[in-house]
Design a protein around this motif. Structure first.
Motif, PDB file in Angstrom:
ATOM      1  N   ARG A 285       0.802  -1.223   0.000  1.00 54.47           N
ATOM      2  CA  ARG A 285       0.000   0.000   0.000  1.00 54.47           C
ATOM      3  C   ARG A 285       0.837   1.276   0.000  1.00 54.47           C
ATOM      4  NH1 ARG A 285      -5.411  -0.566   1.636  1.00 54.47           N
ATOM      5  NH2 ARG A 285      -6.007  -2.670   2.311  1.00 54.47           N
ATOM      6  N   THR A 286       2.147   1.172   0.330  1.00 53.24           N
ATOM      7  CA  THR A 286       2.940   2.386   0.530  1.00 53.24           C
ATOM      8  C   THR A 286       4.186   2.404  -0.339  1.00 53.24           C
ATOM      9  OG1 THR A 286       2.176   2.517   2.830  1.00 53.24           O
ATOM     10  CG2 THR A 286       4.117   3.827   2.239  1.00 53.24           C
ATOM     11  N   VAL A 287       4.323   3.446  -1.167  1.00 51.77           N
ATOM     12  CA  VAL A 287       5.518   3.681  -1.971  1.00 51.77           C
ATOM     13  C   VAL A 287       6.355   4.751  -1.262  1.00 51.77           C
ATOM     14  CG1 VAL A 287       6.445   4.509  -4.175  1.00 51.77           C
ATOM     15  CG2 VAL A 287       4.368   3.094  -4.124  1.00 51.77           C
ATOM     16  N   THR A 288       7.654   4.486  -1.109  1.00 48.75           N
ATOM     17  CA  THR A 288       8.547   5.422  -0.427  1.00 48.75           C
ATOM     18  C   THR A 288       9.725   5.777  -1.336  1.00 48.75           C
ATOM     19  OG1 THR A 288       7.979   4.551   1.762  1.00 48.75           O
ATOM     20  CG2 THR A 288      10.036   5.796   1.588  1.00 48.75           C
ATOM     21  N   LEU A 289      10.032   7.059  -1.392  1.00 49.89           N
ATOM     22  CA  LEU A 289      11.201   7.548  -2.126  1.00 49.89           C
ATOM     23  C   LEU A 289      12.250   8.011  -1.123  1.00 49.89           C
ATOM     24  CD1 LEU A 289      12.472   8.468  -4.896  1.00 49.89           C
ATOM     25  CD2 LEU A 289      11.541  10.736  -4.362  1.00 49.89           C
ATOM     26  N   LYS A 290      13.482   7.568  -1.323  1.00 41.55           N
ATOM     27  CA  LYS A 290      14.605   7.975  -0.477  1.00 41.55           C
ATOM     28  C   LYS A 290      15.551   8.830  -1.304  1.00 41.55           C
ATOM     29  CE  LYS A 290      18.591   5.990   2.007  1.00 41.55           C
ATOM     30  NZ  LYS A 290      19.251   4.705   2.394  1.00 41.55           N
ATOM     31  N   ILE A 291      15.978   9.953  -0.754  1.00 38.71           N
ATOM     32  CA  ILE A 291      16.900  10.858  -1.442  1.00 38.71           C
ATOM     33  C   ILE A 291      18.075  11.153  -0.510  1.00 38.71           C
ATOM     34  CG2 ILE A 291      17.202  13.099  -2.566  1.00 38.71           C
ATOM     35  CD1 ILE A 291      14.129  13.220  -2.829  1.00 38.71           C
ATOM     36  N   LYS A 292      19.291  10.994  -1.035  1.00 40.28           N
ATOM     37  CA  LYS A 292      20.484  11.423  -0.308  1.00 40.28           C
ATOM     38  C   LYS A 292      21.160  12.520  -1.143  1.00 40.28           C
ATOM     39  CE  LYS A 292      23.259   8.524   1.836  1.00 40.28           C
ATOM     40  NZ  LYS A 292      24.316   7.499   2.056  1.00 40.28           N
ATOM     41  N   TYR A 293      21.362  13.682  -0.533  1.00 37.77           N
ATOM     42  CA  TYR A 293      21.954  14.807  -1.241  1.00 37.77           C
ATOM     43  C   TYR A 293      23.479  14.773  -1.162  1.00 37.77           C
ATOM     44  CZ  TYR A 293      17.161  16.536  -1.296  1.00 37.77           C
ATOM     45  OH  TYR A 293      15.805  16.659  -1.500  1.00 37.77           O
ATOM     46  N   HIS A 294      24.115  15.690  -1.888  1.00 29.41           N
ATOM     47  CA  HIS A 294      25.582  15.706  -1.962  1.00 29.41           C
ATOM     48  C   HIS A 294      26.228  15.904  -0.600  1.00 29.41           C
ATOM     49  CE1 HIS A 294      24.784  20.006  -1.780  1.00 29.41           C
ATOM     50  NE2 HIS A 294      26.066  20.215  -1.573  1.00 29.41           N
ATOM     51  N   ASP A 295      25.495  16.560   0.322  1.00 27.76           N
ATOM     52  CA  ASP A 295      26.019  16.797   1.673  1.00 27.76           C
ATOM     53  C   ASP A 295      25.644  15.675   2.637  1.00 27.76           C
ATOM     54  OD1 ASP A 295      23.314  17.249   1.867  1.00 27.76           O
ATOM     55  OD2 ASP A 295      23.477  19.288   2.667  1.00 27.76           O
ATOM     56  N   PHE A 296      25.144  14.552   2.091  1.00 32.75           N
ATOM     57  CA  PHE A 296      24.771  13.338   2.832  1.00 32.75           C
ATOM     58  C   PHE A 296      23.495  13.498   3.662  1.00 32.75           C
ATOM     59  CE2 PHE A 296      29.214  12.783   1.833  1.00 32.75           C
ATOM     60  CZ  PHE A 296      29.279  11.462   1.423  1.00 32.75           C
ATOM     61  N   ARG A 297      22.789  14.606   3.454  1.00 32.44           N
ATOM     62  CA  ARG A 297      21.486  14.759   4.100  1.00 32.44           C
ATOM     63  C   ARG A 297      20.504  13.807   3.432  1.00 32.44           C
ATOM     64  NH1 ARG A 297      17.456  18.466   2.660  1.00 32.44           N
ATOM     65  NH2 ARG A 297      18.985  19.357   1.219  1.00 32.44           N
ATOM     66  N   ILE A 298      19.696  13.109   4.224  1.00 35.17           N
ATOM     67  CA  ILE A 298      18.759  12.120   3.701  1.00 35.17           C
ATOM     68  C   ILE A 298      17.328  12.541   4.020  1.00 35.17           C
ATOM     69  CG2 ILE A 298      17.957   9.726   3.857  1.00 35.17           C
ATOM     70  CD1 ILE A 298      20.804   8.909   4.540  1.00 35.17           C
ATOM     71  N   VAL A 299      16.459  12.461   3.016  1.00 36.05           N
ATOM     72  CA  VAL A 299      15.035  12.684   3.248  1.00 36.05           C
ATOM     73  C   VAL A 299      14.268  11.518   2.628  1.00 36.05           C
ATOM     74  CG1 VAL A 299      15.286  15.195   3.237  1.00 36.05           C
ATOM     75  CG2 VAL A 299      14.653  14.015   1.133  1.00 36.05           C
ATOM     76  N   THR A 300      13.118  11.220   3.182  1.00 34.26           N
ATOM     77  CA  THR A 300      12.225  10.198   2.616  1.00 34.26           C
ATOM     78  C   THR A 300      10.828  10.796   2.492  1.00 34.26           C
ATOM     79  OG1 THR A 300      11.714   9.265   4.793  1.00 34.26           O
ATOM     80  CG2 THR A 300      13.539   8.265   3.559  1.00 34.26           C
ATOM     81  N   ARG A 301      10.132  10.385   1.450  1.00 35.39           N
ATOM     82  CA  ARG A 301       8.755  10.804   1.229  1.00 35.39           C
ATOM     83  C   ARG A 301       7.941   9.571   0.855  1.00 35.39           C
ATOM     84  NH1 ARG A 301      10.651  14.510   3.322  1.00 35.39           N
ATOM     85  NH2 ARG A 301      10.665  16.725   2.743  1.00 35.39           N
ATOM     86  N   SER A 302       6.733   9.471   1.393  1.00 34.26           N
ATOM     87  CA  SER A 302       5.906   8.286   1.154  1.00 34.26           C
ATOM     88  C   SER A 302       4.500   8.668   0.728  1.00 34.26           C
ATOM     89  CB  SER A 302       5.831   7.423   2.420  1.00 34.26           C
ATOM     90  OG  SER A 302       7.109   6.960   2.798  1.00 34.26           O
ATOM     91  N   GLN A 303       3.878   7.778  -0.003  1.00 32.56           N
ATOM     92  CA  GLN A 303       2.467   7.917  -0.340  1.00 32.56           C
ATOM     93  C   GLN A 303       1.801   6.562  -0.179  1.00 32.56           C
ATOM     94  OE1 GLN A 303       1.421   9.948  -3.993  1.00 32.56           O
ATOM     95  NE2 GLN A 303      -0.461   8.752  -4.229  1.00 32.56           N
ATOM     96  N   SER A 304       0.668   6.544   0.504  1.00 33.37           N
ATOM     97  CA  SER A 304      -0.067   5.303   0.729  1.00 33.37           C
ATOM     98  C   SER A 304      -1.343   5.281  -0.101  1.00 33.37           C
ATOM     99  CB  SER A 304      -0.404   5.142   2.215  1.00 33.37           C
ATOM    100  OG  SER A 304       0.773   4.971   2.975  1.00 33.37           O
ATOM    101  N   PHE A 305      -1.780   4.069  -0.442  1.00 31.33           N
ATOM    102  CA  PHE A 305      -2.960   3.869  -1.272  1.00 31.33           C
ATOM    103  C   PHE A 305      -3.999   3.067  -0.501  1.00 31.33           C
ATOM    104  CE2 PHE A 305       0.601   4.515  -4.061  1.00 31.33           C
ATOM    105  CZ  PHE A 305       0.102   5.280  -5.109  1.00 31.33           C
TER     106      PHE A 305
END
Length: 361
Positions: A285-305
């Motif tokens: 039910r849940t798709v998650t995107l993980k992003i790591k930037y050049h400065d090693f900062r990490i964010v995640t974003r999710s959407q559920s169905f």
């Protein structure tokens, strides 16, 4: 404390071998099971050993595979067939033990400390299993035998294809000292490169560091490295291990700055994820995107169905929407990952300490 008897069984080029078994015209030829190089995002799921001689590997973009081997034959995967063969392999395992931990359709750990037929020898059981797979399914498997999961898994890879390797208790620590760091399970390309820059090339080099130093440089995995290089692995074979998510991710050789590049990479990574979901028969039910930037900062974003999803188009579209919601223009991105979770009671098993199947390219 009684020593465990652990077998790791790993089928040889599983999907490709089934295709060569079922289609005589493919035998002895380089084939790749996976997406076509003509489309966007095609990825090799498995390559035959004839193809591997040219450098074709699993998770490689199909276009690159075709460049490496001009005569490569691409075959669409038949996951229903692979699942049925995997079920028959599982039945062979169950003749000897119920302590079976599948890692995927083509590999599993078996604890035969107490075996059903009172054979007593893990080596003999491994021989019988491999022979049954050959006789009944016309396929080959490689096996590693040892007293713990980590060493058994490494052993199964030492004499592929169609090999059997035993690493006994008296050999383990010396064996681990000689092992190149890139052969340690859980060490991907990025970690291996970091280790080598630190002058850590073998298990013996890792052994010189204290547990505190390893944790400082490698996080919680450092504690695992400290134990395993000494041949210590207390993990039990877990027949009912449940994973919370399945995903794929990649660290890029250069930072992505163009949105089109980011979209292309999401399509490629999502394709790898989709093939894994197909392999396990999973929807979530849940798709998650993980992003790591050049400065090693990490964010995640999710959407559920409201209803479980598993089709490639939905996963790609959702991941792109999640990316665009972060306002990625002018961002420098070094890693992207896409995962699916919330499986509603469905189970898939992994063999590492994380709850997510990762892919380091």
């Amino acid at each position: 404390m009684r020593r465990r008897k652990i077998i790791h069984i790993d089928m040889d080029a599983f999907y490709a071998s089934i295709e060569q078994r079922d289609h005589p015209q493919y035998r002895g030829k380089p084939i790749a099971v996976g997406g076509s190089p003509d489309g966007r995002g095609g990825v090799v799921a498995t390559a035959s050993y004839e193809a591997r001689k040219f450098g074709v590997r699993s998770a490689m973009p199909s276009k690159k595979a075709q460049q490496l081997c001009a005569d490569l034959i691409f075959v669409r995967p038949r996951f229903d067939v692979y699942k049925e063969v995997s079920r028959k392999i599982r039945e062979i395992f169950q003749r000897y033990t119920d302590l079976i931990e599948p890692l995927s359709l083509d590999e599993a750990y078996l604890d035969v400390t107490e075996d059903k037929q009172n054979i007593g020898s893990a080596i003999e059981i491994a021989k019988l299993i491999r022979q049954a797979i050959r006789d009944e399914l016309q396929l080959t498997a490689s096996a590693g035998v040892s007293v713990n999961k980590f060493v058994a898994k490494i052993a199964s890879d030492m004499n592929k294809p169609d090999g059997l390797t035993f690493i006994g208790p008296s050999r383990i620590e010396r064996f681990m000292e000689r092992l190149p760091v890139e052969k340690f399970h859980g060490v991907g390309k990025v970690t291996a490169e970091k280790m080598k820059k630190m002058g850590l090339h073998t298990g013996a080099d890792l052994k010189k560091l204290t547990v505190a130093e390893l944790i400082k440089h490698f996080g919680k995995t450092g504690r695992f490295f400290y134990k395993i290089v000494r041949g210590i692995d207390d993990r039990e074979v877990q027949p009912n291990r449940e994973t919370k998510s399945v995903g794929a991710e990649d660290t890029f050789p250069y930072d992505l700055v163009a949105l089109e590049e980011m979209h292309d990479q999401i399509e490629r990574i999502a394709t790898i994820l989709h093939e894994r979901l197909e392999r396990y028969g999973l929807k979530g039910r849940t798709v998650t995107l993980k992003i790591k930037y050049h400065d090693f900062r990490i964010v995640t974003r999710s959407q559920s169905f409201a209803q479980p999803v598993g089709d490639l188009e939905t996963i790609i579209a959702t991941a792109k929407q999640l990316l665009e919601a972060t306002d990625p223009v002018d961002s420098k991105i070094r890693l992207l990952g896409v995962s699916l979770s919330n499986f509603e009671g469905l189970r898939v098993r992994t063999d590492d300490d994380s709850d997510q199947l990762r892919l380091e390219l």
